[in-house]
Design an enzyme around this catalytic site. Sequence first.
Site, short mmCIF file in Angstrom:
data_model
loop_
_atom_site.label_atom_id
_atom_site.label_comp_id
_atom_site.label_asym_id
_atom_site.label_seq_id
_atom_site.Cartn_x
_atom_site.Cartn_y
_atom_site.Cartn_z
N GLU A 63 -4.01 2.75 0.82
CA GLU A 63 -5.35 3.59 0.82
C GLU A 63 -6.12 2.87 0.59
O GLU A 63 -6.14 2.01 -0.28
CB GLU A 63 -5.07 4.99 -0.64
CG GLU A 63 -4.41 6.43 -0.27
CD GLU A 63 -5.10 6.49 -1.31
OE1 GLU A 63 -5.59 6.51 -2.56
OE2 GLU A 63 -4.07 7.94 -1.67
N ASP B 162 -14.87 7.78 -9.42
CA ASP B 162 -14.89 6.47 -9.35
C ASP B 162 -13.94 5.99 -10.93
O ASP B 162 -15.51 6.32 -11.60
CB ASP B 162 -14.41 5.60 -8.46
CG ASP B 162 -14.18 6.37 -7.36
OD1 ASP B 162 -12.82 6.93 -7.11
OD2 ASP B 162 -14.84 5.95 -6.49
#
Length: 263
Positions: free
Chosen positions: A49, A60
Amino acid sequence: MTRIDDTFRRLRAEGKKAFVAYIMAGDPDLETSLAVMRGLPEAGVDIIELGMPFTDPMADGPTIQTAGQRALEGGQTLTRTLEMVRAFRAENAETPIVMMGYYNPIYARGVETFLAEATEAGIDGLIVVDLPPEEDAELCLPAQAAGLNFIRLATPTTDSRRLPKVLQNTSGFVYYVSITGITGAAAAQAADVAPEVARIKAATDLPVIVGFGITTPEAAQDLAGIADGCVVGSAIVKLVGEGRPVAEVLDRVAALAAGAHAA
């Protein structure tokens, strides 16, 4: 069939779980992140990823937010991220690459242009965290028409009414976010996650990968064991952020991968 589909088919035949590793493109600079990326397959990573740095990464946690900031300050752009993929693909035609990030940089580039460039560079799938299923026509459907997998996140708050909508146009695998909130937070417990993974697997034939909060080989083994594999991001990105040598980062990745593969 994409490289992602082929990878899961091979792992199933081998009776193994998938180990997915997340790194931020361009963190702390292009050269270092490409060196880490090139070493991931040999360290046991089945799917990479690759984070696309963005100025407002709302999903995040601090570790990955800071990594994105470092990458942007180092001059990382979407163009340079695609160049990274091309450089990796010149040496590795097998390992699947999923680009993960937010819609804004893709929208700014133009969906059609981005998809043409991504497929040409050798991207296999996309995870775009801020595009809900209601907006599938924006990117999900064009991406799949271009031959890319569009991977969706499911969370502990994705109830039985919402789940079919989430799964509707998902392909490649389902990314189960084992903790509600931001990435890299508290550790997930396999016993808590198992019923949720079973619920998702009952609703889809796609592999289910568990992520968020995995920091040790033991946790990787436990969580991969109740799903089709696991993903580790913040724990790897943290080492890069601490300025550890590439070899040390890859040794740690290898230990985490061995944990997942022992499940």
